[in-house]
Write a protein that holds these residues in place. Structure first.
Motif, PDB file in Angstrom:
ATOM      1  N   LYS A  98      -9.606   2.816   0.775  1.00 35.49           N
ATOM      2  CA  LYS A  98     -10.823   2.374   1.451  1.00 35.49           C
ATOM      3  C   LYS A  98     -10.510   1.314   2.499  1.00 35.49           C
ATOM      4  O   LYS A  98      -9.552   0.559   2.372  1.00 35.49           O
ATOM      5  N   GLY A  99     -11.358   1.253   3.511  1.00 32.95           N
ATOM      6  CA  GLY A  99     -11.218   0.252   4.550  1.00 32.95           C
ATOM      7  C   GLY A  99     -12.099   0.587   5.730  1.00 32.95           C
ATOM      8  O   GLY A  99     -12.660   1.690   5.826  1.00 32.95           O
ATOM      9  N   GLU A 100     -12.210  -0.346   6.663  1.00 31.19           N
ATOM     10  CA  GLU A 100     -13.061  -0.146   7.829  1.00 31.19           C
ATOM     11  C   GLU A 100     -12.444   0.857   8.799  1.00 31.19           C
ATOM     12  O   GLU A 100     -11.284   1.260   8.652  1.00 31.19           O
ATOM     13  N   ARG A 138      -7.464  -0.835  -1.309  1.00 30.64           N
ATOM     14  CA  ARG A 138      -8.225  -1.334  -0.171  1.00 30.64           C
ATOM     15  C   ARG A 138      -7.280  -1.829   0.925  1.00 30.64           C
ATOM     16  O   ARG A 138      -6.387  -2.643   0.656  1.00 30.64           O
ATOM     17  N   HIS A 187       0.831  -1.205   0.000  1.00 29.63           N
ATOM     18  CA  HIS A 187       0.000   0.000   0.000  1.00 29.63           C
ATOM     19  C   HIS A 187       0.868   1.259   0.000  1.00 29.63           C
ATOM     20  O   HIS A 187       0.568   2.227  -0.705  1.00 29.63           O
ATOM     21  N   LYS A 198      -6.247   4.085   7.335  1.00 25.53           N
ATOM     22  CA  LYS A 198      -6.360   5.018   6.216  1.00 25.53           C
ATOM     23  C   LYS A 198      -5.735   6.366   6.567  1.00 25.53           C
ATOM     24  O   LYS A 198      -4.968   6.934   5.783  1.00 25.53           O
ATOM     25  N   GLU A 257      -8.629   2.039  -6.865  1.00 24.30           N
ATOM     26  CA  GLU A 257      -8.977   1.891  -5.461  1.00 24.30           C
ATOM     27  C   GLU A 257      -7.889   1.103  -4.740  1.00 24.30           C
ATOM     28  O   GLU A 257      -7.405   0.092  -5.250  1.00 24.30           O
ATOM     29  N   ARG A 265     -14.269   5.486   4.448  1.00 21.73           N
ATOM     30  CA  ARG A 265     -14.542   4.330   5.299  1.00 21.73           C
ATOM     31  C   ARG A 265     -15.544   3.388   4.642  1.00 21.73           C
ATOM     32  O   ARG A 265     -16.505   3.817   4.006  1.00 21.73           O
ATOM     33  N   ASP A 266     -15.338   2.101   4.825  1.00 19.78           N
ATOM     34  CA  ASP A 266     -16.309   1.077   4.441  1.00 19.78           C
ATOM     35  C   ASP A 266     -17.173   0.740   5.642  1.00 19.78           C
ATOM     36  O   ASP A 266     -16.671   0.544   6.741  1.00 19.78           O
ATOM     37  N   ASP A 323      -6.930  -4.094   3.967  1.00 24.44           N
ATOM     38  CA  ASP A 323      -7.545  -5.214   4.660  1.00 24.44           C
ATOM     39  C   ASP A 323      -6.971  -5.327   6.073  1.00 24.44           C
ATOM     40  O   ASP A 323      -5.985  -4.675   6.422  1.00 24.44           O
TER      41      ASP A 323
END
Length: 952
Positions: A36-38, A185, A14, A43, A183, A169-170, A187
């Motif tokens: 993107k990510g939770e 992402r 990343h 991020k 994108e 945010r996801d 994880d």
């Protein structure tokens, strides 16, 4: 581009992706990356690492917040608030647009597309001195206009030294749709990476606790760190909770351990929700907190203070700070914030803090919120208008005033493209007040939403019932006041008249002629002003194609009285759009384009997204007919996005139909469930279920695809299943059916079936011809003549149709096309059909002229199958596409496609005016292209072109 030292566990790939994005921008090949990510996944940390490693890049940064997610251009204000002086680098119009958008000038409506262009121009100007990084954290909280502007620029950075990083945010947050952007992402960390992070940051904890923390955190980096801190302090909350709940609990525990004044500071910052440090400090001081408490909150790693901006270390910390405070504490914080927000530019924030502090109905606060709503409308934010009016209604003591505000909220929600919310709000309004004005507003909003979702019968029922109810109602309070009663009756009659015309219009759109007549009979029986217009609409619904068109033309001429100016701007736009649709159905595509474009511009200026998708549908269909295919594709793509987001199935089907039609012309449509459109970038777009074209729309597109590839029997089979319910269906079906039946290669076994199709085609073509001749439109008459020529060319032996001179019909059609400045695709089809007929009559020299013209027009439109069909006919006529040996193609490769077309025609001896007529260019433009082409070919005159083998 090198990153600063310090390890991020499990993020090597990343980090490399972000570094590549910055490096590309440094060498002038910019781009965007959506991270993107939770929550807690890293991020923000990744963005900070990028910001710390910019190596001399200029930086624009912003961290978005939920309270401002409905305030138009709040995100741009955060990003650009320190660039007032740099706006002078733009042309005055663009600088003025940006100042209005971000509140630096008098608030007035601005065209959203103009804002998009101005933002791109500003980023371009800022990057001229050194490469630029634009970093937006929590981009999921961007307001819609700001998001559109940034994403518009993000897709156009490939030639600029600009990198854009958007972190979103996801889950448990709004989506950030960013089609076409790469994108990245993030994880959850693997087991070894989680262990490595704990070893680096929690090595003082026993191994069994680290294992427990790893299990609870489930690979979330922030959870690993926060749970380690909690266990280190003897706190073990959150076990068994989802990661987000665990993090929220650890932040709550940390807040509870603070001194009371520090908790107050944290609460005020949470209640404010922005990064306005001065406001937070001033409000906190009223409640006994001070700068020292800000420092304490920073040390507790709850608040952070960077670049004159106060914010929370993580959004979950803000949520925990607000949720753990008592109701009296929250009310006190909001009242303190409202007390210090005295500047007029902060009226919106002040109103919302007063509303948050209200404990019951309060007309003063409701009025402030209503003023806030109108300010949001002026800035083009209908979603914000809806939210403010809805909250104002909740605080309104008077039931009828509450109904009025709920109606305003519903209308704004509909125009913001939120139909479900709009229906819910209008149903609430209906329950509070039953005055005529309230019922009319409710009926119109309900009907517009139903129309947009193809529920025309529901729309008709709501409008007609309300109209008949209010005509007999008397809303006057004093029965002795005859003057007041007379005025009320007139007002009720006008309202009922308006509703009944819209009811008839909805029934017509739904194909229910009996209901159109019923509404017209009601208006006539009651003596309402709309009666003549409604009776005209009956003629549109039940007449022959020519009679229907004549009646529709009368409605166009009477449109000023049907839709007079009113103070309900979105409804006025709907009326204008109805007139544009009538022009479209009449075949006057230029007038339809002009009117639809005007409505689209108004919708963009006023953010009336509920009207925008239907307006773009009309615009795209007009542009398609006029041969403006790139514009049609752009309008349809934009409109389909709005239509699918707002559930406007009628507009979505029309827009998907335009894309299907374009894809069929280009040869990119398949017969599967999804339509595909290949754009000029080579990407393929699949229409979703919500936006899929109707059966009829897809069948027309697929038949066009078959015709382009010369599969006339397949096209005829497909067209056989398409109904011809009204005049508009007839006008679309006639050209397809005439060509398919004339070129089909039927066998002896299916001759009877083919004769049935020919007979059907004859009837449809005759109706089309009657309409075309009454319309007076050259292109329509030309198409009608072509249809007649095709049927005459292939008439059954036992009819007298073969006595008609097909060649004369074709020749007249071509001549009419050449005097029409639009509809190039239809002209090319006529040239192709005529050329085919001439070739079969062995008049090959004449045939080549028309086949070349068809080939060039098809190529200019990107209609590859049709262009190849024309080239095949040219080859069959005994002439190659390029005469004169190998020199032609070699030299032609030096030219642009447009130059090739013009040079080929010039080598054939055509004048600049003749070439312009063929290619729909001005003679001056033709001369300019020749001027550019001559040096590339090493010639200086037309005479020399003929010797180069470039003639067609």
């Amino acid at each position: 581009m090198s990153f600063s030292e310090g390890q991020l566990f499990g993020r090597a790939q990343h980090l490399a992706a972000v570094a590549d994005t910055l490096s590309d921008a440094g060498r002038g090949a910019g781009g965007a990356l959506v991270v993107k990510g939770e929550a807690g996944i890293g991020k923000t940390t990744l963005l900070r690492r990028a910001l710390d490693s910019t190596d001399g890049m200029a930086v624009l940064r912003a961290s978005c917040v939920e309270p401002e997610s409905t305030l138009p251009f709040a995100g741009l204000h955060l990003l650009l608030r320190r660039l007032e002086a740099r706006l002078d680098d733009l042309v005055p119009d663009q600088a003025d647009i940006l100042r209005c958008a971000v509140g630096r000038a008098d608030v007035r409506p601005v065209d959203r597309h103009s804002v998009n262009l101005a933002v791109l121009a500003l980023l371009t100007a800022l990057s001229t001195e050194r490469p630029l990084l634009v970093a937006v954290d929590d981009a999921h909280w961007l307001d819609r206009p700001s998001a559109d502007a940034l994403l518009f620029s993000a897709r156009r950075l490939d030639t600029l030294p600009v990198a854009m990083l958007l972190a979103a945010r996801d889950g448990h947050a709004p989506a950030l749709p960013a089609p076409g952007l790469p994108e990245l992402r993030l994880d959850r960390l693997s087991g070894p990476d989680s262990d490595a992070l704990l070893a680096a940051h929690a090595n003082d904890l026993p191994p069994h606790l680290r294992r427990q923390i790893a299990e609870e955190a489930r690979g979330n980096p922030l959870a690993l760190l926060e749970l380690s801190a909690a266990h280190r302090n003897g706190v073990t909350t959150g076990a068994g909770l989802p990661v987000e709940g665990t993090l929220r609990a650890t932040f709550a525990d940390r807040i509870a351990a603070l001194a009371q004044s520090t908790r107050t500071m944290v609460l005020v910052a949470a209640a404010d929700g922005t990064c306005d440090t001065a406001t937070v400090l001033a409000a906190a001081e009223q409640l006994g907190a001070g700068v020292g408490d800000l420092t304490a909150a920073e040390k507790a790693e709850l608040l952070m203070f960077t670049h004159n901006c106060i914010g929370f270390r993580h959004p979950l910390a803000r949520a925990a700070a607000y949720a753990t405070a008592s109701l009296p504490e929250r009310i006190a914080a909001h009242r303190a914030l409202a007390a210090v927000l005295t500047n007029p530019e902060h009226a919106h924030r002040r109103a919302w803090h007063l509303a948050a502090a209200a404990t019951g109905p309060d007309e003063t606060v409701a009025s402030e919120l209503e003023r806030s709503a109108e300010q949001a409308r002026a800035r083009g934010g209908y979603a914000a208008v809806a939210t403010a009016y809805e909250r104002a209604a909740q605080l309104t003591p008077s039931l009828c005033a509450r109904a009025r505000r709920l109606s305003a909220a519903s209308r704004a929600a509909a125009d913001a493209g939120q139909p479900d919310r709009a229906l819910d709000l209008i149903r609430q309004a209906e329950s509070f007040c039953a005055t005529t004005a309230a019922r009319v507003r409710a009926a119109m909003i309900h009907a517009m939403i139903a129309d947009d979702q193809n529920r025309f019968s529901e729309s008709y029922g709501v409008l007609r019932r309300t109209a008949l109810d209010i005509v007999g109602s008397d809303t006057s309070d004093n029965s002795d006041n005859s003057g007041a009663n007379d005025h009320s009756n007139v007002a009720n009659g006008d309202s009922a008249s308006h509703l009944l015309f819209w009811a008839a219009h909805s029934a017509w759109l739904g194909g229910e002629a009996a209901k159109v007549k019923q509404a017209a009979d009601d208006a006539t029986r009651l003596g309402l002003p709309a009666a003549p217009h409604a009776r005209t609409l009956v003629r549109v619904a039940v007449g022959s194609p020519a009679q229907s068109a004549e009646a529709l033309r009368e409605l166009v001429e009477q449109s000023a009285s049907i839709f007079p100016p009113c103070d309900d701007r979105p409804l006025e736009l709907r009326g204008q759009l109805a007139v544009a649709t009538w022009h479209l159905l009449l075949g006057d595509h230029s007038a339809a384009q002009d009117l639809a474009l005007a409505v689209v511009r108004e919708c963009r200026t006023e953010a009336a997204e509920g009207v925008l998708a239907p307006a773009l549908a009309v615009l795209a269909r007009a542009e398609l007919a006029l041969g403006l295919h790139e514009r049609a594709a752009s309008s349809a793509e934009e409109g389909l996005r709005y239509a699918e987001e707002s559930g406007q199935s009628q507009a979505a089907a029309q827009l998907a139909g335009v894309l299907d039609h374009l894809a069929a012309m280009r040869g990119g449509l398949t017969s599967g469930d999804s339509a595909k459109d290949t754009t000029d970038t080579g990407s393929t777009r699949t229409v979703t279920a919500a936006g899929r074209a109707s059966f009829t729309e897809q069948s027309h597109a697929l038949a066009l695809l078959d015709l382009g590839h010369g599969r006339h029997d397949a096209a005829l089979q497909r067209l056989h299943a398409i109904p011809c319910a009204d005049g508009f269906d007839m006008r679309r079906l006639a050209p397809q059916l005439a060509e398919a039946v004339a070129r089909a290669q039927h066998t002896d076994q299916d001759t009877a079936w083919w004769r049935q199709q020919w007979s059907r085609a004859r009837d449809v073509v005759a109706a089309h011809a009657e309409w075309a001749r009454r319309s007076g439109l050259r292109w329509a008459v030309a198409v009608a003549l072509r249809n007649e020529a095709l049927l005459a060319e292939r008439a059954p032996n036992d009819t007298d149709e073969d006595a008609t001179d097909a060649g004369a019909l074709f020749a007249r059609a071509v001549e009419l096309h050449r005097h029409d400045d639009g509809h190039p695709f239809e002209r090319a089809r006529t040239e192709l059909n005529y050329g085919e007929w001439l070739r079969r009559k062995r008049r090959t020299t004449e045939a080549r002229t028309h086949l070349r013209a068809a080939s060039m027009i098809f190529e200019s439109l990107g209609a590859s199958p049709w262009a190849e069909r024309a080239r095949a006919e040219l080859r069959a006529s005994g002439e190659g596409i390029a005469r004169g040996g190998a020199a032609g193609p070699d030299l032609a490769a030096r030219l642009t496609p447009q130059e090739q077309r013009i040079v080929t025609l010039a080598a054939d001896g055509l004048s600049n005016r003749d070439i312009g007529e063929r290619l729909f260019l001005s003679p001056r433009t033709v001369g300019y292209h020749l001027y550019k082409a001559y040096p590339k070919l090493g010639v200086s005159s037309r005479r020399e072109l003929a010797r180069l083998g470039l003639a067609g």
